[in-house]
Design an enzyme around this catalytic site. Structure first.
Site, short mmCIF file in Angstrom:
data_model
loop_
_atom_site.label_atom_id
_atom_site.label_comp_id
_atom_site.label_asym_id
_atom_site.label_seq_id
_atom_site.Cartn_x
_atom_site.Cartn_y
_atom_site.Cartn_z
N GLY A 1 0.82 -1.21 0.00
CA GLY A 1 0.00 0.00 0.00
C GLY A 1 0.85 1.25 0.00
O GLY A 1 2.08 1.21 0.11
N HIS B 1 -8.55 15.14 1.91
CA HIS B 1 -7.61 14.09 1.51
C HIS B 1 -7.72 13.81 0.02
O HIS B 1 -8.64 14.28 -0.65
CB HIS B 1 -7.89 12.79 2.30
CG HIS B 1 -7.42 12.85 3.72
ND1 HIS B 1 -8.16 13.44 4.71
CD2 HIS B 1 -6.28 12.39 4.31
CE1 HIS B 1 -7.50 13.34 5.86
NE2 HIS B 1 -6.36 12.72 5.64
N LYS C 1 -9.15 8.15 -0.98
CA LYS C 1 -9.46 7.80 0.42
C LYS C 1 -10.90 7.30 0.51
O LYS C 1 -11.82 7.90 -0.06
CB LYS C 1 -9.25 9.00 1.35
CG LYS C 1 -9.36 8.64 2.83
CD LYS C 1 -8.84 9.77 3.70
CE LYS C 1 -8.96 9.42 5.18
NZ LYS C 1 -8.17 8.21 5.52
#
Length: 243
Positions: free
Chosen positions: A11, A132, A136
């Site tokens: 990730g 963000h 997200k």
């Protein structure tokens, strides 16, 4: 050198932590596990686990860490009450540090928000705005909730019972004593958070802007180094900061 194992290694945060470890003077990368992998071997091989995977994978990480007797740093966001209960159970036998945000600056901000909320009182409205990147998946962000919990703690109230989210249409006047949340998504923003405390005729704004994921990666590694050798207990980034 402290050996670090990363769960969620492929990730964004896993890759950022691995990059930090390549040049670190006190820590090294042992290996990584990702979706579908059994983290047992990683827990046995490393000195400290860092988990930035997913809520669904957290139980496996905790089980592997407990079986190996290894500390674990948890930065996974979007976790619920059942995950926190599992963390509490694991912390009876191993040291566990869980934080919605690994930035030292953000955790200091949470401390300041709690102090401000405690001293200013309910006449000051509190609003939390976060932005963000477009990828997200959870909202409000874990950091926004961290700041909301800090504000609620300062006032001595329960956040769940006093939060306002997703206002739309004719919502009526703002509830006295509420803590409001607004979530923005777009582009490649690593993380912007602003806490607004507003009263009649004046306003205080406390904020933090993350310009790179590197700050979270560095914070996670610092937390792992701090956690190594600690007794079994649940810890937070405020412990690392000595707050």
């Amino acid at each position: 050198m402290i050996g670090i194992g990363i769960v969620g290694a492929k990730g964004r945060m896993g890759r950022a932590i691995a990059a930090v470890l390549k040049e670190h003077e006190r820590a090294r990368l042992v290996g990584g596990a990702d979706r579908g992998d059994d983290p047992t071997w990683l827990a046995e091989a490393c000195d400290v686990l860092i988990d930035f995977s997913s809520p669904a994978a957290l139980a496996g990480t905790l089980a592997a860490a407990e079986a190996a007797g290894k500390p674990v740093v948890i930065g996974t966001t979007g976790i619920g009450d059942e995950h926190h209960a599992a963390i509490d159970r694991a912390a009876r036998s191993i040291p566990v540090l869980q934080a919605a945000n690994m930035s030292l600056g953000v955790n200091l901000l949470a401390h300041l928000v709690r102090e401000a909320a405690a001293r200013l009182g309910p006449d000051w409205d509190i609003e939390i705005v976060e932005m963000h990147h477009r990828h997200k998946v959870d909202a409000p962000s874990g950091t926004a909730l961290l700041l909301g919990e800090a504000a609620a703690a300062g006032r001595g109230i329960d956040l769940a019972a006093h939060s306002e989210r997703g206002r739309d249409g004719i919502t009526g006047a703002r509830q006295s004593g509420a803590i409001g949340f607004a979530s923005l998504r777009g582009g490649s923003v690593a993380g912007d958070h602003q806490v607004v405390l507003a009263a009649e005729g004046e306003r205080i704004e406390l904020g933090h802007r993350a310009e790179s994921r590197d700050i979270f990666a560095r914070g996670a590694v610092q937390a792992a180094l701090w956690l190594h050798g600690r007794p079994a207990r649940r810890y937070a980034m405020t412990d690392v900061l000595g707050l």
